[in-house]
Design a protein around this motif. Structure first.
Motif, PDB file in Angstrom:
ATOM      1  N   ALA A 153      25.085  12.293  56.944  1.00 37.37           N
ATOM      2  CA  ALA A 153      25.410  10.566  58.007  1.00 37.37           C
ATOM      3  C   ALA A 153      26.513  10.384  58.905  1.00 37.37           C
ATOM      4  O   ALA A 153      27.145  11.732  59.671  1.00 37.37           O
ATOM      5  N   ASP A 154      26.064   9.508  60.271  1.00 40.14           N
ATOM      6  CA  ASP A 154      27.128   9.427  61.398  1.00 40.14           C
ATOM      7  C   ASP A 154      28.344   9.814  61.151  1.00 40.14           C
ATOM      8  O   ASP A 154      28.986   8.214  60.362  1.00 40.14           O
ATOM      9  N   LEU A 155      28.908  10.584  61.885  1.00 39.21           N
ATOM     10  CA  LEU A 155      30.443  10.286  61.043  1.00 39.21           C
ATOM     11  C   LEU A 155      30.902   8.792  61.682  1.00 39.21           C
ATOM     12  O   LEU A 155      31.768   8.505  61.156  1.00 39.21           O
ATOM     13  N   ALA A 156      30.916   8.863  62.985  1.00 40.76           N
ATOM     14  CA  ALA A 156      31.665   7.594  63.882  1.00 40.76           C
ATOM     15  C   ALA A 156      30.997   5.538  62.506  1.00 40.76           C
ATOM     16  O   ALA A 156      32.192   5.057  61.646  1.00 40.76           O
ATOM     17  N   VAL A 157      29.547   6.091  61.759  1.00 43.19           N
ATOM     18  CA  VAL A 157      29.784   5.358  60.628  1.00 43.19           C
ATOM     19  C   VAL A 157      30.173   4.680  59.205  1.00 43.19           C
ATOM     20  O   VAL A 157      31.036   4.553  58.323  1.00 43.19           O
ATOM     21  N   ILE A 158      30.604   6.364  59.191  1.00 46.58           N
ATOM     22  CA  ILE A 158      31.461   6.800  57.489  1.00 46.58           C
ATOM     23  C   ILE A 158      32.747   6.366  58.106  1.00 46.58           C
ATOM     24  O   ILE A 158      33.360   5.847  57.531  1.00 46.58           O
ATOM     25  N   GLN A 159      33.518   6.397  59.134  1.00 46.09           N
ATOM     26  CA  GLN A 159      34.830   6.552  59.955  1.00 46.09           C
ATOM     27  C   GLN A 159      34.686   4.465  59.322  1.00 46.09           C
ATOM     28  O   GLN A 159      36.034   4.337  59.561  1.00 46.09           O
ATOM     29  N   ASN A 160      34.277   4.476  60.091  1.00 48.54           N
ATOM     30  CA  ASN A 160      34.028   2.818  60.001  1.00 48.54           C
ATOM     31  C   ASN A 160      33.858   2.058  57.908  1.00 48.54           C
ATOM     32  O   ASN A 160      34.544   0.777  58.319  1.00 48.54           O
ATOM     33  N   LEU A 161      32.596   2.311  58.190  1.00 46.01           N
ATOM     34  CA  LEU A 161      32.294   1.946  56.517  1.00 46.01           C
ATOM     35  C   LEU A 161      33.577   2.836  55.028  1.00 46.01           C
ATOM     36  O   LEU A 161      33.736   1.377  54.379  1.00 46.01           O
ATOM     37  N   TYR A 162      34.739   3.437  55.436  1.00 43.53           N
ATOM     38  CA  TYR A 162      35.066   4.114  55.017  1.00 43.53           C
ATOM     39  C   TYR A 162      36.781   3.228  54.647  1.00 43.53           C
ATOM     40  O   TYR A 162      37.625   4.281  54.916  1.00 43.53           O
ATOM     41  N   ASN A 163      36.808   2.796  56.085  1.00 46.81           N
ATOM     42  CA  ASN A 163      38.323   2.624  57.319  1.00 46.81           C
ATOM     43  C   ASN A 163      38.996   3.656  57.125  1.00 46.81           C
ATOM     44  O   ASN A 163      40.228   3.932  56.674  1.00 46.81           O
ATOM     45  N   ARG A 164      38.369   4.343  57.688  1.00 47.66           N
ATOM     46  CA  ARG A 164      39.119   5.968  57.838  1.00 47.66           C
ATOM     47  C   ARG A 164      39.740   6.103  59.122  1.00 47.66           C
ATOM     48  O   ARG A 164      40.472   6.853  60.016  1.00 47.66           O
ATOM     49  N   GLY A 165      39.246   4.260  60.150  1.00 47.25           N
ATOM     50  CA  GLY A 165      39.569   4.908  61.883  1.00 47.25           C
ATOM     51  C   GLY A 165      39.258   5.875  62.443  1.00 47.25           C
ATOM     52  O   GLY A 165      38.258   5.940  62.773  1.00 47.25           O
ATOM     53  N   THR A 166      39.745   6.299  63.400  1.00 49.10           N
ATOM     54  CA  THR A 166      38.829   7.596  64.139  1.00 49.10           C
ATOM     55  C   THR A 166      39.195   9.053  63.797  1.00 49.10           C
ATOM     56  O   THR A 166      38.854   9.921  64.319  1.00 49.10           O
ATOM     57  N   GLY A 167      40.100   8.903  62.801  1.00 50.22           N
ATOM     58  CA  GLY A 167      40.745  10.001  61.550  1.00 50.22           C
ATOM     59  C   GLY A 167      39.189  11.043  61.299  1.00 50.22           C
ATOM     60  O   GLY A 167      38.244  10.572  60.776  1.00 50.22           O
ATOM     61  N   VAL A 168      39.717  11.591  61.075  1.00 48.72           N
ATOM     62  CA  VAL A 168      38.454  13.261  60.767  1.00 48.72           C
ATOM     63  C   VAL A 168      39.548  14.067  59.567  1.00 48.72           C
ATOM     64  O   VAL A 168      40.949  13.740  59.439  1.00 48.72           O
ATOM     65  N   GLN A 169      38.966  14.864  59.008  1.00 51.92           N
ATOM     66  CA  GLN A 169      39.298  15.519  57.468  1.00 51.92           C
ATOM     67  C   GLN A 169      39.550  17.225  57.731  1.00 51.92           C
ATOM     68  O   GLN A 169      40.601  17.771  57.522  1.00 51.92           O
ATOM     69  N   SER A 170      38.659  17.454  58.405  1.00 49.05           N
ATOM     70  CA  SER A 170      38.222  19.059  59.030  1.00 49.05           C
ATOM     71  C   SER A 170      37.899  19.383  60.111  1.00 49.05           C
ATOM     72  O   SER A 170      37.212  18.294  60.845  1.00 49.05           O
ATOM     73  N   ILE A 171      38.264  20.098  61.140  1.00 51.87           N
ATOM     74  CA  ILE A 171      37.686  20.637  62.530  1.00 51.87           C
ATOM     75  C   ILE A 171      36.875  22.384  62.549  1.00 51.87           C
ATOM     76  O   ILE A 171      37.345  22.832  61.677  1.00 51.87           O
ATOM     77  N   ARG A 172      35.476  21.973  61.944  1.00 47.34           N
ATOM     78  CA  ARG A 172      34.630  23.542  62.723  1.00 47.34           C
ATOM     79  C   ARG A 172      34.515  23.729  63.941  1.00 47.34           C
ATOM     80  O   ARG A 172      33.977  22.607  64.864  1.00 47.34           O
ATOM     81  N   VAL A 173      34.886  24.762  64.278  1.00 44.56           N
ATOM     82  CA  VAL A 173      34.990  25.182  65.825  1.00 44.56           C
ATOM     83  C   VAL A 173      34.046  26.952  65.949  1.00 44.56           C
ATOM     84  O   VAL A 173      34.049  27.579  64.914  1.00 44.56           O
ATOM     85  N   GLN A 174      32.945  26.777  66.685  1.00 39.99           N
ATOM     86  CA  GLN A 174      32.169  27.987  67.218  1.00 39.99           C
ATOM     87  C   GLN A 174      33.213  28.747  68.108  1.00 39.99           C
ATOM     88  O   GLN A 174      33.680  28.402  69.475  1.00 39.99           O
ATOM     89  N   LEU A 175      33.876  30.144  67.549  1.00 43.61           N
ATOM     90  CA  LEU A 175      34.191  30.874  68.535  1.00 43.61           C
ATOM     91  C   LEU A 175      33.228  32.257  69.283  1.00 43.61           C
ATOM     92  O   LEU A 175      32.085  31.710  68.843  1.00 43.61           O
ATOM     93  N   THR A 176      33.504  32.163  69.952  1.00 43.01           N
ATOM     94  CA  THR A 176      33.256  33.086  71.566  1.00 43.01           C
ATOM     95  C   THR A 176      32.949  34.253  70.702  1.00 43.01           C
ATOM     96  O   THR A 176      32.138  35.261  71.141  1.00 43.01           O
ATOM     97  N   THR A 177      33.908  34.237  69.575  1.00 48.64           N
ATOM     98  CA  THR A 177      33.446  35.833  69.180  1.00 48.64           C
ATOM     99  C   THR A 177      34.553  35.909  67.746  1.00 48.64           C
ATOM    100  O   THR A 177      35.674  34.983  67.700  1.00 48.64           O
TER     101      THR A 177
END
Length: 392
Positions: free
Chosen positions: A196-220
């Motif tokens: 689902a949309d991140l902002a909606v989940i943050q709002n409905l579950y009272n998580r503010g602007t925080g996240v739990q993980s970050i995924r990053v595409q690397l150049t190599t």
């Protein structure tokens, strides 16, 4: 000696119909032992393949240091922004960093088969999430609209859980959602997730602007070293960073070992019972052929040949049981979909996988049962007294 062994073995094998009941019971008991072991190994292999086949070397997963799992992690929006400016981070055609901050919450689902509740992962994602999953395709419907209570679900969720078919409205917690899309990732663990949309989940579950993980595409793939160095040199970034493929392989290990830890002791306990059955069968074989063995000994056959003939009979019966067990498990379980609790305390959907290595393992166990089941009767046959030739 080889001719003697061959002759005794053929006599033993031709006499099996005289003990058809005991022989069949031995074969079936060993088939059950092999089947139980192969069933657990197929479950372990399928679970391990699903998680180990997930992820890419070109994607890094970032958690708070020491978290080990997404549920235990917590990262701020500022940390996401710092990662977006880090070296080694790939960018798309619009020069936007391919970085996805994500939130992971647990919701309840109903299993189709058992009608019981189970934990499912509801993942809040942003616009870059799709680009960071190799092979993700929408097979039905569309992607959710940002800011709405819309869901897209993995194909594995559809197979194992009810209420997530395209177009359905489902209540998760205190909120109602509409399923607008179904996606596939080629059988990876992502298919066991609901998005689902991140902002909606943050709002409905009272998580503010925080996240739990970050995924990053690397150049190599090697760019992860520069990313780690960047994080180590910034006091605001206390992070664990590892390739996505390693992250999921590590997640698979604990549960797969637990499955095997249950399967092996159960199989060994059953093997003891099968060993007793094989022992009884071979003792009966020797008793029924006492005169024949004594006659062979009287005309010059060695006790060693008689013992080997008995051992060969026992091992052949065990091998037949092992093959029967392997065939049953392959026909009944191979490719069957199931789900179990993963390291994130949510269900992971996978398919049983009967592999060549597991079949070899099952056959080795069957042969061990045959060897020890026939050992004492074989020794007994080697010392049959010559006077037994006169038994009535």
């Amino acid at each position: 000696m080889l001719k003697q062994i061959g002759a005794v073995t053929m006599i033993n094998l031709r006499s099996i119909p005289q003990r058809a009941g005991l022989s069949l019971a031995t074969i079936i008991s060993i088939a059950l032992v092999t089947g139980v072991l192969l069933g657990f190994l197929a479950m372990s292999n399928g679970f391990r393949q699903t998680l180990s086949g997930t992820g890419s070397e070109n994607v890094a997963v970032i958690l708070r240091a020491g978290s080990q799992a997404e549920l235990n992690s917590g990262l701020s929006r500022d940390q996401v922004r710092l990662i977006e400016e880090a070296p080694g981070v790939a960018r798309n055609a619009e020069d936007q960093p391919l970085v996805s901050g994500e939130l992971y919450v647990i919701v309840d689902g109903i299993k189709r088969a058992s009608q019981t509740e189970a934990n499912l992962p509801l993942r809040g994602v942003g616009e870059q999430a799709v680009a960071l999953r190799d092979g993700l395709t929408l097979v039905e419907g569309r992607m959710f609209e940002p800011g709405t209570n819309e869901l897209v679900v993995g194909e594995a969720i559809i197979r194992e859980f009810q209420g997530f078919d395209l177009g359905e409205t489902i209540r998760l917690g205190s909120n109602e959602w509409v399923v607008v899309g179904i996606f596939s990732t080629g059988g990876s663990v992502f298919e066991s997730e609901i998005w689902a949309d991140l902002a909606v989940i943050q709002n409905l579950y009272n998580r503010g602007t925080g996240v739990q993980s970050i995924r990053v595409q690397l150049t190599t793939p090697t760019a992860i070293d520069a990313l780690r160095e960047y994080a180590e040199n910034d006091p605001q970034l206390n992070l664990d960073i590892e390739p996505e493929i390693e992250f999921y392989a590590n997640q698979a290990g604990g549960t797969a070992v637990l499955i095997e830890f249950i399967g092996w002791p159960l199989s060994i306990i059953m093997a003891i019972g099968a060993l007793a059955g094989a022992w009884n069968t071979m003792y009966s074989s020797v008793d029924n052929r006492m005169r024949e063995i004594a006659t062979l000994r009287a005309i010059g056959f060695s006790g060693f040949a008689a013992a080997i003939g008995t051992m060969v009979e026992s091992i052949i019966l065990s091998a037949l049981g092992g093959l029967l067990g392997a065939l049953m498990v392959y026909l009944v379980f191979n490719g069957v979909s199931a789900s179990t609790l993963g390291s994130g305390f949510t269900q992971v959907v996978f398919s049983f996988a009967v592999t060549g290595d597991s079949i070899i393992t099952g056959m080795v166990l069957a042969m061990i049962i045959g060897f020890f089941g026939g050992l004492v009767p074989a020794i007994r046959s080697a010392y049959v007294p010559l006077l037994a030739v006169h038994r009535s």
